[in-house]
Design an enzyme around this catalytic site. Structure first.
Site, mmCIF file in Angstrom:
data_model
loop_
_atom_site.group_PDB
_atom_site.id
_atom_site.type_symbol
_atom_site.label_atom_id
_atom_site.label_comp_id
_atom_site.label_asym_id
_atom_site.label_seq_id
_atom_site.Cartn_x
_atom_site.Cartn_y
_atom_site.Cartn_z
ATOM 1 N N ARG A 90 0.833 -1.206 0.000
ATOM 2 C CA ARG A 90 0.000 0.000 0.000
ATOM 3 C C ARG A 90 0.865 1.252 0.000
ATOM 4 N NH1 ARG A 90 -4.935 1.626 4.179
ATOM 5 N NH2 ARG A 90 -5.201 3.743 3.397
ATOM 6 N N ASN A 145 -10.657 -3.975 -1.893
ATOM 7 C CA ASN A 145 -10.439 -2.925 -2.894
ATOM 8 C C ASN A 145 -9.466 -3.379 -3.983
ATOM 9 O OD1 ASN A 145 -12.051 -0.723 -2.025
ATOM 10 N ND2 ASN A 145 -10.643 -0.392 -0.314
ATOM 11 N N CYS A 165 -19.141 -1.409 -0.010
ATOM 12 C CA CYS A 165 -18.278 -0.314 0.432
ATOM 13 C C CYS A 165 -18.993 0.424 1.548
ATOM 14 C CB CYS A 165 -17.989 0.623 -0.745
ATOM 15 S SG CYS A 165 -16.878 2.001 -0.359
ATOM 16 N N HIS A 195 -16.044 4.158 -5.220
ATOM 17 C CA HIS A 195 -15.106 5.260 -5.003
ATOM 18 C C HIS A 195 -15.193 6.310 -6.120
ATOM 19 C CE1 HIS A 195 -12.384 2.948 -1.962
ATOM 20 N NE2 HIS A 195 -13.657 3.000 -1.603
ATOM 21 N N TYR A 242 -13.885 10.582 -2.290
ATOM 22 C CA TYR A 242 -12.887 10.145 -3.270
ATOM 23 C C TYR A 242 -12.866 11.039 -4.510
ATOM 24 C CZ TYR A 242 -11.931 5.912 -0.650
ATOM 25 O OH TYR A 242 -11.535 5.039 0.330
#
Length: 423
Positions: A90, A145, A165, A195, A242
Site C-alpha cells: 500500500r 479494494n 463499500c 469510489h 474520493y
C-alpha cells in the site's frame, strides 16, 4: 449459520464481530471462522473477537485457520477483506505515482491499478475454491479494494457475489445526525462506481433534504467530504470524498508530497490495535479502531449478509452490482454502485434518475479504464498495464503512462507471475 472472513487477521475484523455481538440484526450466526495466512495475527484477533462476543453475551464461537478449504466448508457466506502485499505494498501504491505528478492512492489512479493487478488473481482463486468446497449457493461479499474491479471479476466468472463499500452508509449516518433523524429513515439516491459516486438525493419521509443540507450545512459537508461547498451547491449533489482526487487532483498531489503516506499512519494504528487486542483485559472495541478507517463497515456487512441469506424480506442496500441496463450509457457487464433490492436471490439494482452529463462522462471514462484494468489483471502484460493507465482520467498522457507502467511492474513483479522474468 457459519460465516467465514477471508483476511480475518485484519484489524478490521473486530468491527464486524462487534456488529454481530451487538445484535444489530437478527442474523443467526453460531460460528465465525477467520481465515488468514498470518497465524500470529489470527491468534490475537481471533482471541479478542471471542472476548467481544462473550462480553456481549453472544453464543457464537470464533475459530481460526490458515486453511481456506477448512475455513469455508459449510459456510453460508464468505466475506473477502484481504490486502495482497500488506501495508508495504500500500505504501508503494501511495508514493510511486507522485514522481510523475499523479495522485498516489490505493484504489484509484496508478496505485489502484497496482492493487487490482495483485488482488484479482488471488481473489478469483479463493472464489473458485469457495465454490468447490462450500457449494454454488454460498454468497461471496467482497469488501476488498478496488471493490468495483474485483467484483466485476467475480461476476464475470459466475460467482454469487456482491460488492460492498462503507461510503454510502457512512454518509447516511452522518447526514442523519445533521438532520436530527434516525439513520434508518434516510434513503440515499446514490449513483456511480465504487469510489466514484454522488448522492443526488437524501430522502426522509419522501422529502429530498439534500438541498437543505447543501444550503444550511455546506461548510460542514465541505470539511467532511474534502470538497468546496460552492462546487457542491452548483452541482446540486454531494460527491463522495474520493472525488477530491479528481476535482482537486493537483492540490491533493501537493499535499501528498509533504505528508507521510496513509499506509504509514495505518501501520502505526494497526500496531497499537494489535497490542490492545492482545490484552486479555480488553473486552470491548477500542476507541482507536475508529482511526483505522472503515466506519460502519460492520453494520453494512452484517445487514447485507442478513438479506442475502434470507434472514428477512427484501431490503434496500447500496451495493456494487452488475449494471444490466441501469445506467444505459455503460456496458451491461459493468459493475456500478447504486441502491439495490437485496434478498436470498441476490441484489437487483433499482432504477436511478437520469445522470447529468458531467457525471455520466466521468463514470463512463473510469468504466473504460476498469475494463482495461481487469484485462491486465487477468491476462498480464506490461503493455496492457500501460493501456489501462493511459485510459485513466487522472493520467491520460502517453509518456506518463509509459513511465508509470514500468515503475508499477518493477515494484510489483513479485506478485505478478507474468512479470517476474521481465525485471
Amino acid at each position: 449459520m457459519k460465516l467465514t472472513v477471508v483476511g480475518g487477521g485484519s484489524t478490521y475484523t473486530p468491527e464486524l464481530v462487534d456488529g454481530i455481538a451487538g445484535r444489530r440484526t437478527s442474523l443467526d450466526v453460531d460460528e465465525i471462522v477467520l481465515v488468514d495466512p498470518d497465524r500470529s495475527r489470527l491468534e490475537v484477533v481471533g482471541a479478542f473477537s471471542q472476548r467481544l462476543l462473550e462480553h456481549a453475551g453472544h453464543p457464537a464461537r470464533v475459530t481460526t485457520t490458515t486453511d481456506l478449504q477448512r475455513g469455508v466448508d459449510g459456510a453460508s457466506a464468505v466475506l473477502l477483506q484481504l490486502r495482497v502485499g500488506g501495508q508495504a505494498a500500500r505504501a508503494s501504491d501511495e508514493t510511486f505515482p507522485l514522481v510523475c505528478g499523479c495522485v498516489g492512492q490505493e484504489t484509484t489512479g496508478a496505485g489502484g491499478l497496482a492493487k487490482a493487478l495483485r488482488t484479482v488473481p488471488v481473489v478469483l482463486d479463493i472464489a473458485r475454491r469457495v465454490r468447490e468446497v462450500a457449494g454454488e449457493d454460498t454468497w461471496i461479499v467482497n469488501f476488498t479494494n478496488p471493490v468495483g474491479i474485483v467484483t466485476r471479476a467475480l461476476l464475470a466468472e459466475g460467482h454469487r457475489a456482491v460488492g460492498l463499500c462503507n461510503v454510502a452508509i457512512t454518509f447516511q449516518r452522518w447526514t442523519a445526525a445533521l438532520l436530527g433523524v434516525e439513520p434508518e429513515s434516510v434513503r440515499l439516491e446514490h449513483v456511480g462506481l465504487n469510489h466514484l459516486s454522488w448522492e443526488t438525493g437524501v430522502f426522509v419521509d419522501g422529502v429530498d433534504r439534500l438541498p437543505e443540507l447543501l444550503a444550511r450545512h455546506g461548510d460542514a459537508m465541505a470539511e467532511h467530504l474534502g470538497l468546496p461547498a460552492p462546487l457542491m451547491r452548483r452541482m446540486g449533489m454531494a460527491p463522495s470524498y474520493y472525488l477530491k482526487y479528481f476535482y482537486e487532483h493537483d492540490e491533493v498531489v501537493r499535499e501528498q508530497r509533504t505528508e507521510p503516506p496513509r499506509a504509514e499512519v495505518v501501520a502505526a494504528v494497526e500496531k497499537e490495535l494489535l497490542d490492545l487486542y492482545g490484552d486479555v483485559a480488553v473486552v470491548t472495541k477500542p476507541a482507536q479502531l475508529s482511526q483505522r478507517g472503515g466506519a460502519y463497515y460492520s453494520e453494512a456487512a452484517v445487514q447485507l449478509v442478513h438479506a442475502l441469506t434470507g434472514g428477512s424480506g427484501p431490503e434496500q442496500h447500496v451495493v456494487n452490482v452488475r449494471n444490466g441496463g441501469t445506467l444505459p450509457f455503460l456496458p451491461e457487464d459493468a459493475v456500478i454502485e447504486v441502491p439495490a433490492v437485496v434478498d436470498g436471490d441476490g441484489a437487483k439494482p433499482l432504477p436511478v434518475p437520469p445522470v447529468p452529463p458531467s457525471v455520466a462522462g466521468l463514470i463512463a471514462h473510469v468504466t473504460g479504464y476498469e475494463h482495461l484494468a481487469l484485462e491486465a489483471a487477468l491476462r498480464g502484460g506490461r503493455d496492457r498495464v500501460a493501456d489501462a493507465l493511459l485510459a485513466h482520467p487522472l493520467i491520460g498522457q502517453y509518456a506518463t503512462a509509459e513511465k508509470l507502467a514500468d515503475e508499477l511492474v518493477a515494484r510489483n513483479a513479485g506478485f505478478l507471475p507474468w512479470a517476474r522474468g521481465s525485471v
